[in-house]
Design a protein around this motif. Structure first.
Motif, PDB file in Angstrom:
ATOM      1  N   GLN A   4      47.090  -3.253  26.807  1.00  0.00           N
ATOM      2  CA  GLN A   4      48.047  -3.047  27.901  1.00  0.00           C
ATOM      3  C   GLN A   4      49.467  -3.342  27.435  1.00  0.00           C
ATOM      4  OE1 GLN A   4      47.523  -1.670  30.844  1.00  0.00           O
ATOM      5  NE2 GLN A   4      45.352  -1.402  30.321  1.00  0.00           N
ATOM      6  N   ARG A   5      49.632  -4.379  26.609  1.00  0.00           N
ATOM      7  CA  ARG A   5      50.960  -4.691  26.087  1.00  0.00           C
ATOM      8  C   ARG A   5      51.477  -3.580  25.176  1.00  0.00           C
ATOM      9  NH1 ARG A   5      49.690 -10.864  24.055  1.00  0.00           N
ATOM     10  NH2 ARG A   5      49.446 -11.836  26.109  1.00  0.00           N
ATOM     11  N   ALA A  55      38.048  -8.419  27.092  1.00  0.00           N
ATOM     12  CA  ALA A  55      39.186  -8.838  27.909  1.00  0.00           C
ATOM     13  C   ALA A  55      40.415  -9.087  27.047  1.00  0.00           C
ATOM     14  CB  ALA A  55      38.814 -10.098  28.696  1.00  0.00           C
ATOM     15  N   LEU A  56      40.243  -9.730  25.899  1.00  0.00           N
ATOM     16  CA  LEU A  56      41.365  -9.984  24.993  1.00  0.00           C
ATOM     17  C   LEU A  56      41.935  -8.679  24.445  1.00  0.00           C
ATOM     18  CD1 LEU A  56      39.936 -13.060  23.024  1.00  0.00           C
ATOM     19  CD2 LEU A  56      41.855 -13.075  24.630  1.00  0.00           C
ATOM     20  N   THR A 108      37.057  -0.621  22.905  1.00  0.00           N
ATOM     21  CA  THR A 108      36.344  -1.796  23.431  1.00  0.00           C
ATOM     22  C   THR A 108      34.873  -1.523  23.718  1.00  0.00           C
ATOM     23  OG1 THR A 108      36.899  -1.209  25.735  1.00  0.00           O
ATOM     24  CG2 THR A 108      38.473  -2.585  24.522  1.00  0.00           C
ATOM     25  N   ARG A 131      41.441  -6.341  17.304  1.00  0.00           N
ATOM     26  CA  ARG A 131      42.777  -6.857  17.585  1.00  0.00           C
ATOM     27  C   ARG A 131      43.679  -6.778  16.353  1.00  0.00           C
ATOM     28  NH1 ARG A 131      41.582 -12.539  19.760  1.00  0.00           N
ATOM     29  NH2 ARG A 131      39.437 -12.126  19.115  1.00  0.00           N
ATOM     30  N   GLN A 167      41.636  -5.634  25.791  1.00  0.00           N
ATOM     31  CA  GLN A 167      42.258  -4.870  26.873  1.00  0.00           C
ATOM     32  C   GLN A 167      43.653  -5.399  27.192  1.00  0.00           C
ATOM     33  OE1 GLN A 167      41.586  -2.158  28.133  1.00  0.00           O
ATOM     34  NE2 GLN A 167      39.407  -1.788  28.400  1.00  0.00           N
ATOM     35  N   GLU A 168      43.799  -6.711  27.186  1.00  0.00           N
ATOM     36  CA  GLU A 168      45.116  -7.300  27.446  1.00  0.00           C
ATOM     37  C   GLU A 168      46.108  -6.896  26.349  1.00  0.00           C
ATOM     38  OE1 GLU A 168      47.207 -11.731  27.849  1.00  0.00           O
ATOM     39  OE2 GLU A 168      45.018 -11.537  27.893  1.00  0.00           O
ATOM     40  N   ALA A 169      45.627  -6.920  25.098  1.00  0.00           N
ATOM     41  CA  ALA A 169      46.487  -6.507  23.986  1.00  0.00           C
ATOM     42  C   ALA A 169      46.856  -5.029  24.102  1.00  0.00           C
ATOM     43  CB  ALA A 169      45.778  -6.782  22.656  1.00  0.00           C
ATOM     44  N   ASN A 202      47.088 -10.402  20.658  1.00  0.00           N
ATOM     45  CA  ASN A 202      46.195 -11.504  21.039  1.00  0.00           C
ATOM     46  C   ASN A 202      45.352 -12.019  19.869  1.00  0.00           C
ATOM     47  OD1 ASN A 202      46.824 -12.119  23.642  1.00  0.00           O
ATOM     48  ND2 ASN A 202      45.254 -10.811  24.582  1.00  0.00           N
ATOM     49  N   THR A 236      37.232   2.119  31.788  1.00  0.00           N
ATOM     50  CA  THR A 236      38.461   1.914  31.014  1.00  0.00           C
ATOM     51  C   THR A 236      39.551   2.917  31.349  1.00  0.00           C
ATOM     52  OG1 THR A 236      37.703   3.331  29.206  1.00  0.00           O
ATOM     53  CG2 THR A 236      37.086   1.014  29.095  1.00  0.00           C
TER      54      THR A 236
END
Length: 574
Positions: free
Chosen positions: A517-518, A510-511, A501, A481, A513-515, A451, A534
């Motif tokens: 998860q991937r 949020a950015l 985080t 990131r 966490q999304e990264a 991200n 978390t």
């Protein structure tokens, strides 16, 4: 009068360049001998010159030009060859020392000062190179000159020569005594310089904190105190040298007076003529310069010995975590991790982990929860072998990690720490850290997963943008990131996350966490969690207490037990 034993350890580093140093020494001898040879040749030509013989005068001028050209070539040879040999030796020693530091345990660096290490790699090593060059350039030629002159004096008059040398043992003992004092003072001087370098490193790294606490005056006073200690140490070193020179000069003068007394007696007895005595005095005068050079250079050698000691002090440190004999590369792994009765302590009387045993399957996400000091960070540090346990065994895919090479192990483990380290350079080189040649397209793909690609593309230079020292030009979320992109590019089968985080705002979190998860669905994951929000999606949660595995299960199971995890949850959310 010999350099200290520490210099003997430099011999393996000097030996490859000894031929160059000896060639430079030959140039030094050639440089010294050209002037007497020129004087003799001029005298010989002058005797054969007739009145108004213009051709002979031209020949004499030509000989002088040729000799000065030869002398210049010898001077260039001695300076260039010895400088090249000493600088090459320093380079190899510096590379060896740096490689050695790279192999030392993390435990060593946690107790060391960065400024001190930097000074040893720079100031101390440069001083050693200067001393080696001076030894071959000045010290040895001076010794050879004294030997030659003393031999010549014995040829002229043995009794007068013995009179000259009778005070030599005392002079040598005094110079050695002064050398020991200089070594002691030089150690203090080098230590104070290291203190100064360490302070400057700390201050420049924490300049923001200094501003925040308005501590400029405090830091100026701290700097002044250490700088004054350095000034005093250097003055005391110069003071010893200032005392040494007149003492040695006085002894030499006493020796010369003895020569005059004995010479006068020999003349009165008819055993020596006045012209012979004047010739002997002229020979003694030839000893002044080499004696001064030896005295001064010996002082420099003793001062340089302190730097040699500090360098080999580092080289003598042995790493406890290293490749064992017969270690083999770790083959590509699936991600099984097993702790079998693992115990660890940093100090003998302070256990941190106590007989931990568990197994983690490939693709499983394990969250580590516990109070500060429970052993969470220590546990994950054992997996890439930053430390080795005192008891028990850690296996990856059934292989004891102590039987494989460190590089092959760590290449398959990704780490995203809470405090991100970025280096001066481009964004692309930071994502591909550790790879001299990297695929920019692969870097772009990793950034997309993390991200951070859109942000990088918005920069004027894109992936070629310089991030600045320690990444100060980026926000906390952007640095996080980038660290995730670095881990994605590594494509690890085991991933360690140290609450990546915890210090971010909601949007950045949020950015990130999304990264995460991937990234996490690709590998076995260990998450150090300080905020329980978390870890709810973790497959298993390990609750650590005083180095022991107190509870394990998923979020719902542990809440249902009403144990330690439930207390943590209650404390944070209610």
């Amino acid at each position: 009068m010999h350099p200290g034993r520490s210099y003997r350890r430099l011999i393996p580093f000097i030996q490859p360049h000894l031929w160059m140093l000896l060639l430079g020494l030959m140039c030094t001898l050639g440089f010294v001998l050209t002037m007497p040879a020129l004087a003799y040749l001029i005298e010989w030509v002058a005797r054969s010159i007739g009145a108004g013989d213009l051709g002979q005068l031209r020949l004499l001028a030509l000989i002088g030009v040729v000799f000065f050209l030869v002398r210049g070539a010898f001077q260039y040879g001695q300076d260039a060859l010895m400088a090249r040999a000493s600088l090459q030796m320093v380079l190899e020693l510096r590379q060896r020392l740096y490689a050695h530091l790279q192999a030392l345990d993390l435990d060593y660096f946690s107790g060391s000062r960065t400024g001190d290490l930097v000074y040893r790699l720079t100031g101390d090593l440069d001083r050693v190179g200067e001393v080696v060059q001076r030894f071959f350039h000045r010290f040895i030629p001076s010794v050879l000159t004294i030997v030659a002159v003393v031999g010549y004096l014995f040829y002229l008059n043995g009794i007068l020569t013995l009179t000259t040398l009778v005070i030599a043992p005392l002079m040598g003992a005094l110079i050695s005594w002064f050398g020991d004092r200089l070594l002691f003072r030089s150690r203090l001087n080098q230590e104070s310089m290291s203190d100064l370098a360490a302070l400057l490193t700390e201050v420049f790294a924490g300049i923001g904190l200094i501003r925040a606490f308005a501590a400029e005056e405090y830091e100026i006073r701290r700097f002044s105190t250490i700088a004054e200690s350095n000034r005093l140490a250097r003055f005391q070193t110069e003071q010893v040298k200032a005392i040494q020179d007149p003492v040695v000069g006085f002894l030499y003068a006493m020796s010369v007076l003895g020569v005059f007394w004995v010479g006068g007696w020999q003349i009165s007895q008819g055993n020596l003529t006045g012209s012979q005595f004047l010739g002997f005095i002229a020979g003694i005068a030839m000893l002044i310069d080499p004696i001064v050079h030896i005295t001064n250079n010996y002082s420099e050698l003793k001062q340089g010995e302190a730097s040699v000691e500090r360098i080999f002090e580092l080289l003598d440190i042995r790493s406890q975590v290293c490749d064992l004999p017969g270690a083999k590369p770790l083959p590509p792994i699936q991600g099984w991790v097993e702790f079998d009765q693992v115990s660890f302590r940093y100090k003998p009387d302070q256990p941190v982990l106590k007989q931990l045993s568990f197994k983690v399957s490939p693709g499983e996400i394990v969250a580590l929860v516990g109070s500060s000091g429970a052993g969470k960070s220590t546990l994950v540090s054992l997996i890439p072998r930053f430390y080795d346990p005192q008891q028990g065994c850690i296996r990856i895919d059934g292989i004891d990690i102590r039987t494989v090479t460190l590089q092959s192990l760590r290449r398959q483990i990704g780490i995203v720490p809470q405090e991100i380290t970025l280096f001066s350079g481009t964004i692309a080189s930071n994502i591909a850290y550790g790879q001299e040649h990297f695929d920019l397209e692969a870097v772009r793909q990793a950034a997309q997963v993390a991200n951070i690609h859109t942000f990088i593309e918005s920069l004027p230079d894109g992936y070629a943008t310089l991030v600045g020292e320690r990444g100060v030009t980026l926000s906390g979320g952007q640095r996080q990131r980038l660290a995730i992109a670095r881990a994605v590019l590594l494509n690890p089968k085991i991933l360690i996350l140290d609450e990546a985080t915890s210090a971010l705002d909601n949007e950045s979190e949020a950015l990130v966490q999304e990264a995460l998860q991937r990234l996490m669905h690709r590998c076995t994951v260990f998450v150090i969690a300080h905020r329980l929000s978390t870890v709810r999606t973790a497959h298993r949660i390990f609750v650590l207490e005083q180095g022991q595995l107190l509870e394990q299960g998923n979020h719902g199971e542990l809440l249902g037990k009403g144990g330690r995890y439930a207390q943590f949850h209650l404390r944070q959310f209610q």
